[in-house]
Design a protein around this motif. Sequence first.
Motif, PDB file in Angstrom:
ATOM      1  N   GLN A 217     -16.699   5.246   1.546  1.00 11.68           N
ATOM      2  CA  GLN A 217     -16.078   5.461   0.243  1.00 11.68           C
ATOM      3  C   GLN A 217     -15.075   6.608   0.307  1.00 11.68           C
ATOM      4  OE1 GLN A 217     -18.854   6.222  -2.904  1.00 11.68           O
ATOM      5  NE2 GLN A 217     -17.281   6.288  -4.468  1.00 11.68           N
ATOM      6  N   VAL A 218     -15.411   7.687   0.999  1.00 12.16           N
ATOM      7  CA  VAL A 218     -14.494   8.812   1.160  1.00 12.16           C
ATOM      8  C   VAL A 218     -13.235   8.357   1.902  1.00 12.16           C
ATOM      9  CG1 VAL A 218     -14.204  11.057   2.286  1.00 12.16           C
ATOM     10  CG2 VAL A 218     -16.308  10.557   1.049  1.00 12.16           C
ATOM     11  N   VAL A 219     -13.411   7.519   2.920  1.00  9.32           N
ATOM     12  CA  VAL A 219     -12.271   7.021   3.701  1.00  9.32           C
ATOM     13  C   VAL A 219     -11.301   6.272   2.798  1.00  9.32           C
ATOM     14  CG1 VAL A 219     -11.566   5.361   5.479  1.00  9.32           C
ATOM     15  CG2 VAL A 219     -13.465   6.931   5.918  1.00  9.32           C
ATOM     16  N   PHE A 220     -11.797   5.342   2.003  1.00 11.26           N
ATOM     17  CA  PHE A 220     -10.891   4.545   1.185  1.00 11.26           C
ATOM     18  C   PHE A 220     -10.358   5.314  -0.023  1.00 11.26           C
ATOM     19  CE2 PHE A 220     -12.273   1.203   3.936  1.00 11.26           C
ATOM     20  CZ  PHE A 220     -11.104   0.473   4.080  1.00 11.26           C
ATOM     21  N   THR A 221     -11.056   6.339  -0.448  1.00  8.99           N
ATOM     22  CA  THR A 221     -10.490   7.229  -1.464  1.00  8.99           C
ATOM     23  C   THR A 221      -9.302   7.973  -0.873  1.00  8.99           C
ATOM     24  OG1 THR A 221     -12.645   7.488  -2.521  1.00  8.99           O
ATOM     25  CG2 THR A 221     -10.997   9.169  -2.998  1.00  8.99           C
ATOM     26  N   GLU A 222      -9.457   8.426   0.355  1.00  4.55           N
ATOM     27  CA  GLU A 222      -8.345   9.109   1.012  1.00  4.55           C
ATOM     28  C   GLU A 222      -7.193   8.147   1.308  1.00  4.55           C
ATOM     29  OE1 GLU A 222      -7.243  11.785   4.882  1.00  4.55           O
ATOM     30  OE2 GLU A 222      -9.256  11.948   4.029  1.00  4.55           O
ATOM     31  N   VAL A 223      -7.500   6.900   1.625  1.00  2.00           N
ATOM     32  CA  VAL A 223      -6.447   5.900   1.839  1.00  2.00           C
ATOM     33  C   VAL A 223      -5.577   5.821   0.589  1.00  2.00           C
ATOM     34  CG1 VAL A 223      -6.010   3.412   2.056  1.00  2.00           C
ATOM     35  CG2 VAL A 223      -7.629   4.552   3.601  1.00  2.00           C
ATOM     36  N   TRP A 224      -6.214   5.769  -0.572  1.00  5.77           N
ATOM     37  CA  TRP A 224      -5.450   5.686  -1.809  1.00  5.77           C
ATOM     38  C   TRP A 224      -4.651   6.973  -2.054  1.00  5.77           C
ATOM     39  CZ3 TRP A 224      -3.080   2.552  -4.651  1.00  5.77           C
ATOM     40  CH2 TRP A 224      -2.637   2.913  -5.921  1.00  5.77           C
ATOM     41  N   ARG A 225      -5.287   8.113  -1.869  1.00  2.00           N
ATOM     42  CA  ARG A 225      -4.591   9.384  -2.109  1.00  2.00           C
ATOM     43  C   ARG A 225      -3.467   9.641  -1.109  1.00  2.00           C
ATOM     44  NH1 ARG A 225      -9.849  12.511  -3.410  1.00  2.00           N
ATOM     45  NH2 ARG A 225      -9.951  12.564  -1.155  1.00  2.00           N
ATOM     46  N   SER A 226      -3.602   9.133   0.109  1.00  2.00           N
ATOM     47  CA  SER A 226      -2.622   9.398   1.174  1.00  2.00           C
ATOM     48  C   SER A 226      -1.666   8.244   1.401  1.00  2.00           C
ATOM     49  CB  SER A 226      -3.363   9.686   2.482  1.00  2.00           C
ATOM     50  OG  SER A 226      -4.268  10.732   2.324  1.00  2.00           O
ATOM     51  N   ARG A 227      -1.667   7.274   0.533  1.00  2.00           N
ATOM     52  CA  ARG A 227      -0.862   6.070   0.763  1.00  2.00           C
ATOM     53  C   ARG A 227       0.617   6.384   0.953  1.00  2.00           C
ATOM     54  NH1 ARG A 227      -2.101   6.777  -4.388  1.00  2.00           N
ATOM     55  NH2 ARG A 227      -0.492   6.503  -5.983  1.00  2.00           N
ATOM     56  N   HIS A 228       1.116   7.447   0.332  1.00  6.70           N
ATOM     57  CA  HIS A 228       2.536   7.802   0.466  1.00  6.70           C
ATOM     58  C   HIS A 228       2.877   8.284   1.881  1.00  6.70           C
ATOM     59  CE1 HIS A 228       0.506  11.572  -0.496  1.00  6.70           C
ATOM     60  NE2 HIS A 228       1.508  12.176   0.120  1.00  6.70           N
ATOM     61  N   ARG A 229       1.870   8.693   2.647  1.00 10.73           N
ATOM     62  CA  ARG A 229       2.100   9.138   4.032  1.00 10.73           C
ATOM     63  C   ARG A 229       2.012   7.997   5.040  1.00 10.73           C
ATOM     64  NH1 ARG A 229      -1.976  13.892   4.781  1.00 10.73           N
ATOM     65  NH2 ARG A 229      -2.984  12.902   3.039  1.00 10.73           N
ATOM     66  N   PHE A 230       1.581   6.841   4.599  1.00  8.56           N
ATOM     67  CA  PHE A 230       1.447   5.707   5.508  1.00  8.56           C
ATOM     68  C   PHE A 230       2.812   5.088   5.779  1.00  8.56           C
ATOM     69  CE2 PHE A 230       0.804   1.041   6.023  1.00  8.56           C
ATOM     70  CZ  PHE A 230       0.294   1.097   7.316  1.00  8.56           C
TER      71      PHE A 230
ATOM     72  N   VAL B 268      -4.902  -1.413  -2.402  1.00  6.84           N
ATOM     73  CA  VAL B 268      -6.043  -0.700  -1.826  1.00  6.84           C
ATOM     74  C   VAL B 268      -7.306  -1.557  -1.879  1.00  6.84           C
ATOM     75  CG1 VAL B 268      -6.888   0.585  -3.831  1.00  6.84           C
ATOM     76  CG2 VAL B 268      -7.090   1.574  -1.577  1.00  6.84           C
ATOM     77  N   GLY B 269      -7.463  -2.348  -2.946  1.00  6.61           N
ATOM     78  CA  GLY B 269      -8.603  -3.260  -3.028  1.00  6.61           C
ATOM     79  C   GLY B 269      -8.530  -4.334  -1.961  1.00  6.61           C
ATOM     80  N   GLU B 270      -7.351  -4.856  -1.772  1.00  6.47           N
ATOM     81  CA  GLU B 270      -7.153  -5.870  -0.735  1.00  6.47           C
ATOM     82  C   GLU B 270      -7.376  -5.260   0.656  1.00  6.47           C
ATOM     83  OE1 GLU B 270      -3.579  -8.722   0.896  1.00  6.47           O
ATOM     84  OE2 GLU B 270      -3.532  -8.096  -1.212  1.00  6.47           O
ATOM     85  N   CYS B 271      -6.894  -4.042   0.819  1.00  7.98           N
ATOM     86  CA  CYS B 271      -7.095  -3.324   2.095  1.00  7.98           C
ATOM     87  C   CYS B 271      -8.594  -3.132   2.349  1.00  7.98           C
ATOM     88  CB  CYS B 271      -6.368  -1.985   2.033  1.00  7.98           C
ATOM     89  SG  CYS B 271      -6.523  -0.993   3.521  1.00  7.98           S
ATOM     90  N   TYR B 272      -9.317  -2.757   1.302  1.00 16.63           N
ATOM     91  CA  TYR B 272     -10.763  -2.572   1.427  1.00 16.63           C
ATOM     92  C   TYR B 272     -11.441  -3.883   1.825  1.00 16.63           C
ATOM     93  CZ  TYR B 272     -15.560  -1.325   0.377  1.00 16.63           C
ATOM     94  OH  TYR B 272     -16.903  -1.104   0.479  1.00 16.63           O
ATOM     95  N   ARG B 273     -11.123  -4.953   1.136  1.00 11.32           N
ATOM     96  CA  ARG B 273     -11.749  -6.250   1.444  1.00 11.32           C
ATOM     97  C   ARG B 273     -11.438  -6.700   2.872  1.00 11.32           C
ATOM     98  NH1 ARG B 273     -10.337  -6.770  -3.777  1.00 11.32           N
ATOM     99  NH2 ARG B 273      -8.338  -7.793  -3.383  1.00 11.32           N
ATOM    100  N   ALA B 274     -10.228  -6.415   3.321  1.00 10.79           N
ATOM    101  CA  ALA B 274      -9.820  -6.868   4.654  1.00 10.79           C
ATOM    102  C   ALA B 274     -10.356  -5.982   5.775  1.00 10.79           C
ATOM    103  CB  ALA B 274      -8.286  -6.930   4.734  1.00 10.79           C
ATOM    104  N   HIS B 275     -10.461  -4.682   5.534  1.00  8.94           N
ATOM    105  CA  HIS B 275     -10.736  -3.765   6.643  1.00  8.94           C
ATOM    106  C   HIS B 275     -12.056  -2.986   6.541  1.00  8.94           C
ATOM    107  CE1 HIS B 275      -6.796  -4.443   8.410  1.00  8.94           C
ATOM    108  NE2 HIS B 275      -6.291  -4.367   7.188  1.00  8.94           N
TER     109      HIS B 275
ATOM    110  N   LEU C 237       0.839  -1.201   0.000  1.00  5.98           N
ATOM    111  CA  LEU C 237       0.000   0.000   0.000  1.00  5.98           C
ATOM    112  C   LEU C 237       0.874   1.250   0.000  1.00  5.98           C
ATOM    113  CD1 LEU C 237      -2.914   1.103   0.138  1.00  5.98           C
ATOM    114  CD2 LEU C 237      -2.682   1.099   2.615  1.00  5.98           C
ATOM    115  N   ALA C 238       1.875   1.287   0.867  1.00  8.99           N
ATOM    116  CA  ALA C 238       2.770   2.444   0.948  1.00  8.99           C
ATOM    117  C   ALA C 238       3.562   2.631  -0.346  1.00  8.99           C
ATOM    118  CB  ALA C 238       3.716   2.293   2.137  1.00  8.99           C
TER     119      ALA C 238
END
Length: 174
Positions: A46-59, A17-24, A9-10
Motif C-alpha cells: 500500500q505504501v508503494v502504490f501511495t508513493e507511485v501516485w504521489r511521485s507520478r510526475h517524476r516517472f 494508478v488503479g489500472e497500474c495496481y491491478r496490472a502490477h 500515469l505520468a
Amino acid sequence: MDDSLESRLAAGDAGAVGECYRAHAPAVRSFLRRLVPHEDVDDVLQVVFTEVWRSRHRFDPTRSLPAWLFGIARKRAVDHLRARRPQTLPLDAVADPAGADGRVAGEELADRDRIRRALDELPAVQRQAIELAYYGDLTQREIADRLRVPLGTVKARTARGLHRLAALLPRVAA
C-alpha cells in the motif's frame, strides 16, 4: 496523444494508478514477500502504490514502469525493515543456571565471566547471533526469521563469531 498506461500515469490520470495496481500489484507483492515479513507485505504494498501516485510526475513514460515500481518497492521495503528493530534479549537479562546442588559454582562463574567478556569484544551482529543461539535457545532458522536476514547470513555470523571467540577466550582468561 499517447494512450499508454505509462503516459496516463505520468500525466496524472486518476484511473491510471488503479489500472497500474491491478496490472502490477501481484508482481510487486511477490517481490516484497522476499524482502519483508509476510504479515507486513500488504502494508508495504500500500505504501508503494501511495508513493507511485504521489511521485507520478517524476516517472518518465519512456522508461520501464515495472522497473520503476520495483525500485520504489525495494526502497520502501528497506525503510520498513530499518524502522523495525529486532527484539533481542540482552545477555545480562539471562539468569545463570544453578549447579546440581542448586548453587552456582565459583569456577563456573569465572568461566561465564570470561565468556561474557569475550562476547563483548565481538561485533554486535556476531554476538547477537551467538546469544540468540546459545542463550535464547533458538535454531539458526528461528534466528534468521527473528532478525529478518537470510539463513546463510546467520550461519556465517555464528561461525565467524565462534571462531573469533575461540581466539579471544585464551586471551581473556589471562
